[in-house]
Design a protein around this motif. Structure first.
Motif, PDB file in Angstrom:
ATOM      1  N   VAL A   8       5.502  -4.809   1.857  1.00 14.42           N
ATOM      2  CA  VAL A   8       4.066  -4.528   2.042  1.00 14.42           C
ATOM      3  C   VAL A   8       3.637  -3.433   1.076  1.00 14.42           C
ATOM      4  O   VAL A   8       4.290  -2.390   0.973  1.00 14.42           O
ATOM      5  N   GLU A   9       2.515  -3.652   0.402  1.00 17.23           N
ATOM      6  CA  GLU A   9       2.015  -2.689  -0.585  1.00 17.23           C
ATOM      7  C   GLU A   9       0.525  -2.464  -0.352  1.00 17.23           C
ATOM      8  O   GLU A   9      -0.247  -3.421  -0.266  1.00 17.23           O
ATOM      9  N   GLN A  10       0.128  -1.188  -0.295  1.00 17.92           N
ATOM     10  CA  GLN A  10      -1.281  -0.886   0.018  1.00 17.92           C
ATOM     11  C   GLN A  10      -2.241  -1.307  -1.100  1.00 17.92           C
ATOM     12  O   GLN A  10      -3.385  -1.661  -0.845  1.00 17.92           O
ATOM     13  N   SER A  50       4.254   5.982  -8.597  1.00 19.14           N
ATOM     14  CA  SER A  50       5.237   6.603  -9.491  1.00 19.14           C
ATOM     15  C   SER A  50       5.946   5.604 -10.408  1.00 19.14           C
ATOM     16  O   SER A  50       6.689   6.030 -11.288  1.00 19.14           O
ATOM     17  N   SER A  51       5.757   4.307 -10.198  1.00 15.15           N
ATOM     18  CA  SER A  51       6.598   3.337 -10.923  1.00 15.15           C
ATOM     19  C   SER A  51       5.891   2.625 -12.071  1.00 15.15           C
ATOM     20  O   SER A  51       6.498   1.766 -12.714  1.00 15.15           O
ATOM     21  N   HIS A  52       4.619   2.945 -12.323  1.00 14.43           N
ATOM     22  CA  HIS A  52       3.888   2.246 -13.381  1.00 14.43           C
ATOM     23  C   HIS A  52       4.189   2.874 -14.752  1.00 14.43           C
ATOM     24  O   HIS A  52       4.780   3.949 -14.843  1.00 14.43           O
ATOM     25  N   GLN A 108      -1.598   9.485 -16.175  1.00 16.92           N
ATOM     26  CA  GLN A 108      -1.106  10.215 -15.003  1.00 16.92           C
ATOM     27  C   GLN A 108      -0.085   9.418 -14.198  1.00 16.92           C
ATOM     28  O   GLN A 108      -0.137   8.183 -14.159  1.00 16.92           O
ATOM     29  N   CYS A 109       0.811  10.166 -13.593  1.00 16.88           N
ATOM     30  CA  CYS A 109       1.829   9.578 -12.717  1.00 16.88           C
ATOM     31  C   CYS A 109       2.180  10.655 -11.694  1.00 16.88           C
ATOM     32  O   CYS A 109       1.711  11.796 -11.829  1.00 16.88           O
ATOM     33  N   MET A 110       2.961  10.312 -10.668  1.00 20.92           N
ATOM     34  CA  MET A 110       3.315  11.345  -9.679  1.00 20.92           C
ATOM     35  C   MET A 110       4.815  11.405  -9.433  1.00 20.92           C
ATOM     36  O   MET A 110       5.484  10.367  -9.406  1.00 20.92           O
TER      37      MET A 110
HETATM   38  C1  LIG Z   1       5.714  10.517 -15.623  1.00 17.35           C
HETATM   39  C2  LIG Z   1       6.984  10.052 -14.990  1.00 17.35           C
HETATM   40  C3  LIG Z   1       8.111   9.913 -15.784  1.00 17.35           C
HETATM   41  C4  LIG Z   1       9.316   9.510 -15.225  1.00 17.35           C
HETATM   42  N1  LIG Z   1      10.385   9.345 -16.032  1.00 17.35           N
HETATM   43  C5  LIG Z   1      11.530   8.832 -15.527  1.00 17.35           C
HETATM   44  C6  LIG Z   1      12.590   8.517 -16.385  1.00 17.35           C
HETATM   45  O1  LIG Z   1      12.491   8.683 -17.600  1.00 17.35           O
HETATM   46  N2  LIG Z   1      13.708   7.980 -15.845  1.00 17.35           N
HETATM   47  C7  LIG Z   1      13.838   7.749 -14.494  1.00 17.35           C
HETATM   48  O2  LIG Z   1      14.884   7.276 -14.065  1.00 17.35           O
HETATM   49  N3  LIG Z   1      12.828   8.049 -13.647  1.00 17.35           N
HETATM   50  C8  LIG Z   1      11.683   8.571 -14.139  1.00 17.35           C
HETATM   51  N4  LIG Z   1      10.622   8.833 -13.315  1.00 17.35           N
HETATM   52  C9  LIG Z   1      10.787   8.694 -11.853  1.00 17.35           C
HETATM   53  C10 LIG Z   1      10.591   7.277 -11.330  1.00 17.35           C
HETATM   54  O3  LIG Z   1       9.570   6.624 -12.000  1.00 17.35           O
HETATM   55  C11 LIG Z   1      10.344   7.373  -9.827  1.00 17.35           C
HETATM   56  O4  LIG Z   1      11.448   8.053  -9.232  1.00 17.35           O
HETATM   57  C12 LIG Z   1      10.200   6.027  -9.154  1.00 17.35           C
HETATM   58  O5  LIG Z   1       9.228   5.255  -9.804  1.00 17.35           O
HETATM   59  C13 LIG Z   1       9.846   6.218  -7.695  1.00 17.35           C
HETATM   60  O6  LIG Z   1       9.599   4.947  -7.133  1.00 17.35           O
HETATM   61  P1  LIG Z   1       9.140   4.751  -5.639  1.00 17.35           P
HETATM   62  O7  LIG Z   1       9.269   3.289  -5.371  1.00 17.35           O
HETATM   63  O8  LIG Z   1       9.857   5.714  -4.760  1.00 17.35           O
HETATM   64  O9  LIG Z   1       7.612   5.232  -5.600  1.00 17.35           O
HETATM   65  P2  LIG Z   1       6.246   4.448  -5.931  1.00 17.35           P
HETATM   66  O10 LIG Z   1       6.354   3.724  -7.197  1.00 17.35           O
HETATM   67  O11 LIG Z   1       5.136   5.422  -5.800  1.00 17.35           O
HETATM   68  O12 LIG Z   1       6.157   3.369  -4.783  1.00 17.35           O
HETATM   69  C14 LIG Z   1       5.737   3.669  -3.476  1.00 17.35           C
HETATM   70  C15 LIG Z   1       4.760   2.606  -3.073  1.00 17.35           C
HETATM   71  O13 LIG Z   1       4.484   2.705  -1.689  1.00 17.35           O
HETATM   72  C16 LIG Z   1       3.136   2.308  -1.509  1.00 17.35           C
HETATM   73  N5  LIG Z   1       2.673   2.801  -0.217  1.00 17.35           N
HETATM   74  C17 LIG Z   1       2.615   4.094   0.191  1.00 17.35           C
HETATM   75  N6  LIG Z   1       2.102   4.194   1.415  1.00 17.35           N
HETATM   76  C18 LIG Z   1       1.826   2.931   1.825  1.00 17.35           C
HETATM   77  C19 LIG Z   1       1.273   2.368   3.023  1.00 17.35           C
HETATM   78  N7  LIG Z   1       0.870   3.144   4.058  1.00 17.35           N
HETATM   79  N8  LIG Z   1       1.152   1.035   3.096  1.00 17.35           N
HETATM   80  C20 LIG Z   1       1.562   0.233   2.071  1.00 17.35           C
HETATM   81  N9  LIG Z   1       2.066   0.710   0.907  1.00 17.35           N
HETATM   82  C21 LIG Z   1       2.204   2.037   0.791  1.00 17.35           C
HETATM   83  C22 LIG Z   1       2.447   2.954  -2.689  1.00 17.35           C
HETATM   84  O14 LIG Z   1       1.175   2.419  -2.938  1.00 17.35           O
HETATM   85  C23 LIG Z   1       3.440   2.717  -3.802  1.00 17.35           C
HETATM   86  O15 LIG Z   1       3.181   1.537  -4.512  1.00 17.35           O
HETATM   87  C24 LIG Z   1       9.404   9.239 -13.835  1.00 17.35           C
HETATM   88  C25 LIG Z   1       8.262   9.383 -13.027  1.00 17.35           C
HETATM   89  C26 LIG Z   1       7.062   9.776 -13.598  1.00 17.35           C
HETATM   90  C27 LIG Z   1       5.861   9.919 -12.725  1.00 17.35           C
END
Ligand SMILES: Cc1cc2nc3c(=O)[nH]c(=O)nc-3n(C[C@H](O)[C@H](O)[C@H](O)COP(=O)(O)OP(=O)(O)OC[C@H]3O[C@@H](n4cnc5c(N)ncnc54)[C@H](O)[C@@H]3O)c2cc1C
Ligand SMILES: O=C(O)[C@@H]1CCCC=N1
Length: 387
Positions: A34-36, A45-47, A315-317
């Motif tokens: 599920v994705e919001q 953070s993954s784009h 931007q990213c987080m």
């Molecule tokens: C600028 C930048 C550079 C980076 N560089 C590197 C790198 O060089 N090498 C590396 O290994 N890593 C790197 N990273 C880190 C890596 O990209 C992140 O650790 C990873 O993308 C995290 O993924 P995630 O799935 O935890 O988070 P996200 O991608 O944020 O996924 C979480 C998802 O949950 C969804 N969500 C949240 N709440 C709800 C809800 N209530 N209902 C439904 N959906 C919901 C959100 O919309 C989102 O899509 C970088 C990150 C950034 C920002």
């Protein structure tokens, strides 16, 4: 079986949730992801086009996890028939008296990772377009390179669907009730599952607060800066320019890292490994430029072939833990709620193994890696909740 009943639900379709869902579907589990936001999106953070992949880590446990990650990224390339990894090598630059630099080099040596140690003379002749500050040393992690991030995310989601997995995007989880089964409510439906994996990225803290669990997670807005080459191609992937990590260079509090120019021709990506605190839904209100000032000064000192004003800023987080280690664990009060959070700006490259571990936890299997660095109990003195 009811269409709204699943073996497992994964909350959040970033790279960690999508890889977890893929592993669950490979294990023949009926899985809902599920994705919001409507996919693909750029609010978490993954784009973005690229991420660094490397074996150079300060801690052996990440280096060891990376061996399997490389195999699983290659498997993804094969199954999806897309190129995801490009080997470029990565320069690690820092001061001899910096313990973080020495640890990175030590891990490479101890684990027999293909690497090179460069003398200042070798550095100057191999990288004439980069200035190595006096007293600094450099090594190359030869395994490192670039991951095509957006492509990887789409590929793993497509494979998940191909395995019978269900993705509901544009659907926000608004509530869930622990139990067996777990009941989950979104803005458009209600679902039941034997287990729930929470991979909510920057929203993890608020999602988990619903269960009474207060995790010490901090969300940072990161300015993703691209810098214009004075002569296009100087730092280009086509000329085999490597990725780099500058370990706390020029007195910076955090590392600075870069990737060769590639996705935007003539522009090199260089970022600061920190940012300004934000709420995930308020990201665009945070306009601090402190990190850009640090980067501009770094670029003008170390990369004379770049214009020291960023040409593009995206931007990213990051969602960071106090020790920058991930959280990969069961919920302390509900063993069928699994948490993958706090990837602290370095989680993308590790997603294939993170997804495998979260899948194992969701299925009640013994995890393939020692999870002690990733357990929630390490924050015990910081936790406010009644666990
Ligand atoms: C600028 C930048 C550079 C980076 N560089 C590197 C790198 O060089 N090498 C590396 O290994 N890593 C790197 N990273 C880190 C890596 O990209 C992140 O650790 C990873 O993308 C995290 O993924 P995630 O799935 O935890 O988070 P996200 O991608 O944020 O996924 C979480 C998802 O949950 C969804 N969500 C949240 N709440 C709800 C809800 N209530 N209902 C439904 N959906 C919901 C959100 O919309 C989102 O899509 C970088 C990150 C950034 C920002
Ligand atoms: O994880 C990575 O490789 C990048 C570069 C170093 C800092 C964080 N992300």
């Amino acid at each position: 079986m009811d269409a709204n009943n699943f073996d497992c639900i994964v909350l959040g379709a970033g790279i960690q949730g999508s890889y977890t869902a893929y592993h669950l579907a490979k294990n023949k589990k009926k899985t809902l992801l599920v994705e919001q936001f409507v996919l693909p999106h750029s609010r978490g953070s993954s784009h973005g086009h690229t991420r660094i992949i490397r074996k150079a880590y300060q801690q052996d446990y990440y280096t060891r996890m990376m061996s399997e990650c490389y195999q699983l990224w290659a498997q993804l390339e094969k199954e999806a028939n897309v190129e995801i990894y490009r080997n470029t090598g990565m320069l690690v630059v820092g001061k001899e008296d910096c313990s973080a630099f020495r640890s990175l080099r030590g891990t490479l040596l101890r684990n027999n990772i293909p690497m090179e140690v460069l003398s200042p003379e070798q550095f100057a002749s191999r990288f004439p377009s980069v200035r190595l500050p006096p007293g600094e040393s450099a090594v190359i992690d030869k395994t490192a390179g670039v991951l095509h991030a957006d492509r990887a995310l789409k590929a793993i989601q497509d494979l998940f669907r191909g395995l019978g997995g269900v993705i509901h995007d544009g659907e926000k989880v608004v509530d869930f009730t622990p139990g067996s089964p777990i009941t989950m409510t979104t803005n458009s439906g209600m679902y039941h599952a034997q287990s729930l994996v929470i991979t909510a990225g920057p929203w993890a803290k608020s999602v988990l607060a619903r269960t009474g669990l207060q995790l010490p997670l901090q969300v940072l807005r990161i300015n993703v800066c691209y810098w214009k080459e004075r002569i296009p191609g100087t730092y280009g992937i086509g000329r085999h320019f490597p990725c780099f990590i500058g370990v706390k260079q020029h007195g910076a509090k955090h590392d600075i890292y870069g990737l060769p120019s590639n996705e935007y021709p003539g522009l090199m990506k260089i970022c600061y490994h920190s940012g300004s605190e934000t709420e995930p839904d308020e990201r665009d209100r945070q306009t601090s430029q402190e990190d850009i000032a640090i980067l501009s000064s770094f670029v003008s000192k170390s990369f004379p072939g770049l214009d020291p004003t960023p040409a593009v800023v995206e931007q990213c987080m990051y969602t960071v833990t106090p020790d920058s280690d991930f959280i990969l664990d069961q919920h302390p009060s509900h063993s069928n709620i699994i948490i993958g959070a706090g990837f602290s700006g370095h989680g993308f490259k590790l997603a294939p193994v993170v997804g495998k571990i979260l899948c194992e936890l969701a299925l009640g299997k013994t995890p393939s890696f020692d999870l002690s660095p990733f357990r929630i109990t390490r924050f015990q003195p910081l936790l406010k909740s009644a666990l």
